[in-house]
Design an enzyme around this catalytic site. Structure first.
Site, mmCIF file in Angstrom:
data_model
loop_
_atom_site.group_PDB
_atom_site.id
_atom_site.type_symbol
_atom_site.label_atom_id
_atom_site.label_comp_id
_atom_site.label_asym_id
_atom_site.label_seq_id
_atom_site.Cartn_x
_atom_site.Cartn_y
_atom_site.Cartn_z
ATOM 1 N N ASP A 29 66.418 -33.282 109.459
ATOM 2 C CA ASP A 29 67.692 -32.691 109.061
ATOM 3 C C ASP A 29 68.832 -33.693 109.232
ATOM 4 O OD1 ASP A 29 69.420 -30.733 108.177
ATOM 5 O OD2 ASP A 29 69.649 -29.793 110.148
ATOM 6 N N ARG A 32 72.231 -35.332 104.274
ATOM 7 C CA ARG A 32 73.469 -35.163 103.504
ATOM 8 C C ARG A 32 74.704 -35.371 104.384
ATOM 9 N NH1 ARG A 32 73.218 -29.884 99.874
ATOM 10 N NH2 ARG A 32 72.745 -28.900 101.886
ATOM 11 N N ARG A 33 74.651 -34.899 105.625
ATOM 12 C CA ARG A 33 75.787 -35.103 106.531
ATOM 13 C C ARG A 33 75.939 -36.583 106.895
ATOM 14 N NH1 ARG A 33 74.393 -31.114 111.127
ATOM 15 N NH2 ARG A 33 72.326 -31.219 110.151
ATOM 16 N N SER A 74 62.180 -27.472 101.614
ATOM 17 C CA SER A 74 61.817 -26.070 101.811
ATOM 18 C C SER A 74 61.988 -25.279 100.519
ATOM 19 C CB SER A 74 62.690 -25.449 102.904
ATOM 20 O OG SER A 74 64.011 -25.254 102.425
ATOM 21 N N THR A 75 61.451 -24.075 100.497
ATOM 22 C CA THR A 75 61.645 -23.214 99.322
ATOM 23 C C THR A 75 63.129 -22.864 99.168
ATOM 24 O OG1 THR A 75 60.996 -21.354 100.757
ATOM 25 C CG2 THR A 75 59.328 -22.219 99.257
ATOM 26 N N ASN A 77 65.529 -24.858 99.640
ATOM 27 C CA ASN A 77 66.208 -26.023 99.056
ATOM 28 C C ASN A 77 66.267 -25.979 97.533
ATOM 29 O OD1 ASN A 77 64.885 -28.308 101.571
ATOM 30 N ND2 ASN A 77 66.815 -27.177 101.549
ATOM 31 N N ARG A 200 63.516 -31.480 115.828
ATOM 32 C CA ARG A 200 64.515 -31.275 114.771
ATOM 33 C C ARG A 200 65.721 -32.165 115.047
ATOM 34 N NH1 ARG A 200 66.447 -26.169 111.375
ATOM 35 N NH2 ARG A 200 68.098 -27.230 110.225
ATOM 36 N N LEU A 207 64.216 -23.399 114.001
ATOM 37 C CA LEU A 207 63.026 -23.985 113.387
ATOM 38 C C LEU A 207 62.934 -23.727 111.887
ATOM 39 C CD1 LEU A 207 60.370 -23.385 116.180
ATOM 40 C CD2 LEU A 207 61.844 -25.364 115.774
#
Length: 251
Positions: A29, A32-33, A74-75, A77, A200, A207
């Site tokens: 994760d 983008r940030r 992920s779905t 996304n 993460r 999660l």
């Protein structure tokens, strides 16, 4: 910089004295940030994230980790813009093709498996996935699972539906259904083991529907750094936290 390296080496020696997790899963994760922080476009953040994944692969194999699962897409996304999705899928295809050409894939006997609803992916990416899985299917020393178009709850639902179809056909009796059978019908088809340590990055402490079945009893480690800035020190700290938890488990 020199003190950073001294600390890293000290931490590495300490970690090597203990047990090493067999299976690490990572929620990558913060791409983008990271891009926003650096004044970059989102696709550039994903590019730097893919380069970090290459680096982390080597760290894990060198430490003795046998299986690594990376949460790539992920779905949820799929709600992102068409431009961003296209860039991510192109990057995924490029990275899979790089693995096909990389001699280390064969030297390390790395088996690659993509888990998720691949029917939702572009055809060219599906073909590349099929090729890399076919070319590495006989490898048995190291395992890389890439979760793409993946949702943990949906994985369990799909497994249950597959078993029910077999029950209707008379191939399975209801009383035969157990945990082992369910695991064999998950996306990994029983080939990926329970998760020991789930990491993460990016500061979020959740999660996000990632491997709910496989990670049920895992140790979760959250760190604030964005994925492209993840360091070997961060990985070693995560493993050290896992070692501490394992050594203090109540039997």
């Amino acid at each position: 910089m020199i003190f950073h390296k001294i600390y890293e080496n000290k931490l590495l020696r300490s970690v090597r004295k203990g047990a090493i997790p067999h299976h690490i899963a990572i929620i990558m994760d913060g791409n983008r940030r990271f891009a926003r922080k650096k004044g970059l476009e989102p696709h550039e953040g994903h590019f730097f994230g893919s380069k970090k994944a290459e680096e982390v692969l080597e760290w894990c194999w060198d430490l003795g980790v046998k299986m690594l699962t990376l949460y790539a897409f992920s779905t949820e996304n799929f709600r992102r813009s068409e431009k961003e999705k296209k860039n991510i899928f192109q990057l995924l295809e490029s990275e899979l093709r790089r693995l096909l050409k990389d001699r280390r894939t064969y030297e390390r006997e790395l088996r690659v498996k993509v888990v998720g609803k691949r029917e939702l992916l572009p055809e060219n990416l599906r073909e590349t996935i099929k090729e890399v899985e076919e070319r590495t299917k006989k490898h048995r020393r190291h395992y890389l699972n890439v979760a793409v178009a993946y949702g943990g709850r949906q994985e369990i639902i799909d497994a249950v539906r597959a078993i029910l179809r077999k029950v209707r056909k008379g191939e399975v009796r209801p009383e035969e259904i157990d945990e082992k059978m369910l695991e064999e019908h998950l996306y990994g088809e029983g080939r990926y083991s329970k998760v020991d340590l789930i990491i993460r990055t990016g500061g979020e402490q959740r999660l996000s529907n990632f491997l709910p079945w496989q990670a049920a009893n895992s140790v979760a480690y959250f760190c604030d750094v964005y994925w492209p800035e993840f360091r070997k020190i961060d990985l070693l700290r995560a493993i050290r936290a896992w070692q501490y938890r394992k050594s203090h488990e109540v039997v």
